[in-house]
Design a protein around this motif. Structure first.
Motif, PDB file in Angstrom:
ATOM      1  N   ASP A  56       0.803  -1.227   0.000  1.00  0.00           N
ATOM      2  CA  ASP A  56       0.000   0.000   0.000  1.00  0.00           C
ATOM      3  C   ASP A  56       0.839   1.281   0.000  1.00  0.00           C
ATOM      4  N   GLY A  57       2.164   1.150   0.008  1.00  0.00           N
ATOM      5  CA  GLY A  57       3.037   2.315  -0.011  1.00  0.00           C
ATOM      6  C   GLY A  57       3.148   3.040   1.306  1.00  0.00           C
ATOM      7  N   SER A  58       2.582   2.480   2.373  1.00  0.00           N
ATOM      8  CA  SER A  58       2.634   3.171   3.667  1.00  0.00           C
ATOM      9  C   SER A  58       4.071   3.181   4.194  1.00  0.00           C
ATOM     10  N   LEU A  59       4.403   4.296   4.841  1.00  0.00           N
ATOM     11  CA  LEU A  59       5.756   4.511   5.355  1.00  0.00           C
ATOM     12  C   LEU A  59       5.773   4.464   6.867  1.00  0.00           C
ATOM     13  N   THR A  60       6.847   3.929   7.403  1.00  0.00           N
ATOM     14  CA  THR A  60       7.136   4.004   8.833  1.00  0.00           C
ATOM     15  C   THR A  60       8.521   4.624   8.942  1.00  0.00           C
ATOM     16  N   TRP A  61       8.632   5.704   9.705  1.00  0.00           N
ATOM     17  CA  TRP A  61       9.888   6.441   9.831  1.00  0.00           C
ATOM     18  C   TRP A  61      10.299   6.555  11.287  1.00  0.00           C
ATOM     19  N   SER A  62      11.613   6.575  11.518  1.00  0.00           N
ATOM     20  CA  SER A  62      12.123   6.983  12.827  1.00  0.00           C
ATOM     21  C   SER A  62      12.051   8.511  12.877  1.00  0.00           C
ATOM     22  N   ALA A  63      12.197   9.059  14.082  1.00  0.00           N
ATOM     23  CA  ALA A  63      12.118  10.515  14.255  1.00  0.00           C
ATOM     24  C   ALA A  63      13.144  11.234  13.381  1.00  0.00           C
ATOM     25  N   ALA A  64      14.320  10.640  13.194  1.00  0.00           N
ATOM     26  CA  ALA A  64      15.372  11.291  12.411  1.00  0.00           C
ATOM     27  C   ALA A  64      14.973  11.491  10.947  1.00  0.00           C
ATOM     28  N   VAL A  65      14.177  10.590  10.380  1.00  0.00           N
ATOM     29  CA  VAL A  65      13.758  10.765   8.988  1.00  0.00           C
ATOM     30  C   VAL A  65      12.823  11.965   8.876  1.00  0.00           C
ATOM     31  N   TYR A  66      11.901  12.100   9.831  1.00  0.00           N
ATOM     32  CA  TYR A  66      11.043  13.287   9.843  1.00  0.00           C
ATOM     33  C   TYR A  66      11.912  14.554   9.868  1.00  0.00           C
ATOM     34  N   ASP A  67      12.932  14.558  10.733  1.00  0.00           N
ATOM     35  CA  ASP A  67      13.811  15.719  10.848  1.00  0.00           C
ATOM     36  C   ASP A  67      14.561  15.989   9.543  1.00  0.00           C
ATOM     37  N   LEU A  68      15.065  14.936   8.902  1.00  0.00           N
ATOM     38  CA  LEU A  68      15.791  15.112   7.648  1.00  0.00           C
ATOM     39  C   LEU A  68      14.927  15.769   6.577  1.00  0.00           C
ATOM     40  N   PHE A  69      13.640  15.399   6.538  1.00  0.00           N
ATOM     41  CA  PHE A  69      12.726  15.946   5.539  1.00  0.00           C
ATOM     42  C   PHE A  69      12.021  17.226   6.013  1.00  0.00           C
ATOM     43  N   GLY A  70      12.278  17.658   7.255  1.00  0.00           N
ATOM     44  CA  GLY A  70      11.668  18.874   7.768  1.00  0.00           C
ATOM     45  C   GLY A  70      10.169  18.761   7.956  1.00  0.00           C
ATOM     46  N   LEU A  71       9.707  17.559   8.329  1.00  0.00           N
ATOM     47  CA  LEU A  71       8.275  17.303   8.516  1.00  0.00           C
ATOM     48  C   LEU A  71       7.976  17.039   9.986  1.00  0.00           C
ATOM     49  N   PRO A  72       6.759  17.348  10.444  1.00  0.00           N
ATOM     50  CA  PRO A  72       6.393  17.116  11.844  1.00  0.00           C
ATOM     51  C   PRO A  72       6.452  15.631  12.199  1.00  0.00           C
ATOM     52  N   GLN A  73       7.081  15.328  13.311  1.00  0.00           N
ATOM     53  CA  GLN A  73       7.248  13.935  13.744  1.00  0.00           C
ATOM     54  C   GLN A  73       5.925  13.293  14.127  1.00  0.00           C
ATOM     55  N   GLY A  74       5.845  11.981  13.845  1.00  0.00           N
ATOM     56  CA  GLY A  74       4.722  11.184  14.279  1.00  0.00           C
ATOM     57  C   GLY A  74       3.516  11.210  13.370  1.00  0.00           C
ATOM     58  N   GLU A 113      19.702  14.505  -3.447  1.00  0.00           N
ATOM     59  CA  GLU A 113      19.513  15.860  -2.936  1.00  0.00           C
ATOM     60  C   GLU A 113      18.035  16.048  -2.641  1.00  0.00           C
ATOM     61  N   ILE A 114      17.739  16.542  -1.450  1.00  0.00           N
ATOM     62  CA  ILE A 114      16.350  16.838  -1.095  1.00  0.00           C
ATOM     63  C   ILE A 114      16.221  18.311  -0.718  1.00  0.00           C
ATOM     64  N   LEU A 115      14.991  18.789  -0.814  1.00  0.00           N
ATOM     65  CA  LEU A 115      14.638  20.151  -0.440  1.00  0.00           C
ATOM     66  C   LEU A 115      13.651  20.038   0.720  1.00  0.00           C
ATOM     67  N   PRO A 116      14.150  19.969   1.970  1.00  0.00           N
ATOM     68  CA  PRO A 116      13.263  19.747   3.117  1.00  0.00           C
ATOM     69  C   PRO A 116      12.104  20.741   3.169  1.00  0.00           C
ATOM     70  N   ALA A 117      10.997  20.294   3.712  1.00  0.00           N
ATOM     71  CA  ALA A 117       9.789  21.118   3.793  1.00  0.00           C
ATOM     72  C   ALA A 117      10.017  22.395   4.590  1.00  0.00           C
ATOM     73  N   ASN A 118      10.967  22.371   5.533  1.00  0.00           N
ATOM     74  CA  ASN A 118      11.236  23.556   6.344  1.00  0.00           C
ATOM     75  C   ASN A 118      12.336  24.439   5.761  1.00  0.00           C
TER      76      ASN A 118
END
Length: 152
Positions: A56-74, A113-118
């Motif tokens: 289904d393409g669902s993702l599970t991330w550790s807190a560090a992945v959220y931080d890398l992408f500049g997205l809210p954790q959880g 190369e990524i362009l984080p959301a933040n």
């Protein structure tokens, strides 16, 4: 800019040789939430753990992945969101290697190369391998490591 981007595909039986973090990573078919790792220690080195359910393409991330992408954790993040944060050449390369890895049951390593959301931009080293049941890939699991900074 990363002057020496890495892109490499490797057979699954080599994952412990090709993937220096393989020694701490649970490569069995356990759910991502059961990964036996020290996520805080990895995060201090700019490393995040992720898992994608291929059904289904669902993702599970550790807190560090959220931080890398500049997205809210959880928060649940549909795959389309992080994919949209890749710089276009990196996104195209990642999607090609991802499809190849799934089709041929191979792991891969790629600098993107990524362009984080933040804001800003950063380079990540993405390492991934499919988890297979009866030789059929069911999950893609790996690490994302910030290679824009020196964590030594």
């Amino acid at each position: 800019m990363n002057p020496y981007p890495l892109a490499h595909s490797w057979p699954l039986f080599e994952r412990d040789q090709r993937f220096d973090l393989g020694r701490v990573f649970d490569w069995d078919d356990a759910p991502a939430s059961d990964l036996a790792i020290d996520a805080a220690a990895l995060a201090a080195q700019g490393i995040g753990v992720w898992d994608c359910d291929l059904s289904d393409g669902s993702l599970t991330w550790s807190a560090a992945v959220y931080d890398l992408f500049g997205l809210p954790q959880g928060r649940r993040v549909p795959r389309v969101i992080p994919v949209s944060l890749y710089a276009e050449p990196s996104r195209a390369a990642m999607e090609r290697l991802r499809a190849y890895a799934i089709k041929h049951r191979r792991g891969f390593t790629l600098d993107v190369e990524i362009l984080p959301a933040n804001g800003g931009h950063r380079w990540l080293r993405l390492a991934a391998a499919p988890l297979c049941v009866d030789r059929k890939p069911v999950r893609l699991r790996g690490f994302k490591r910030d290679v824009s900074h020196d964590y030594s």
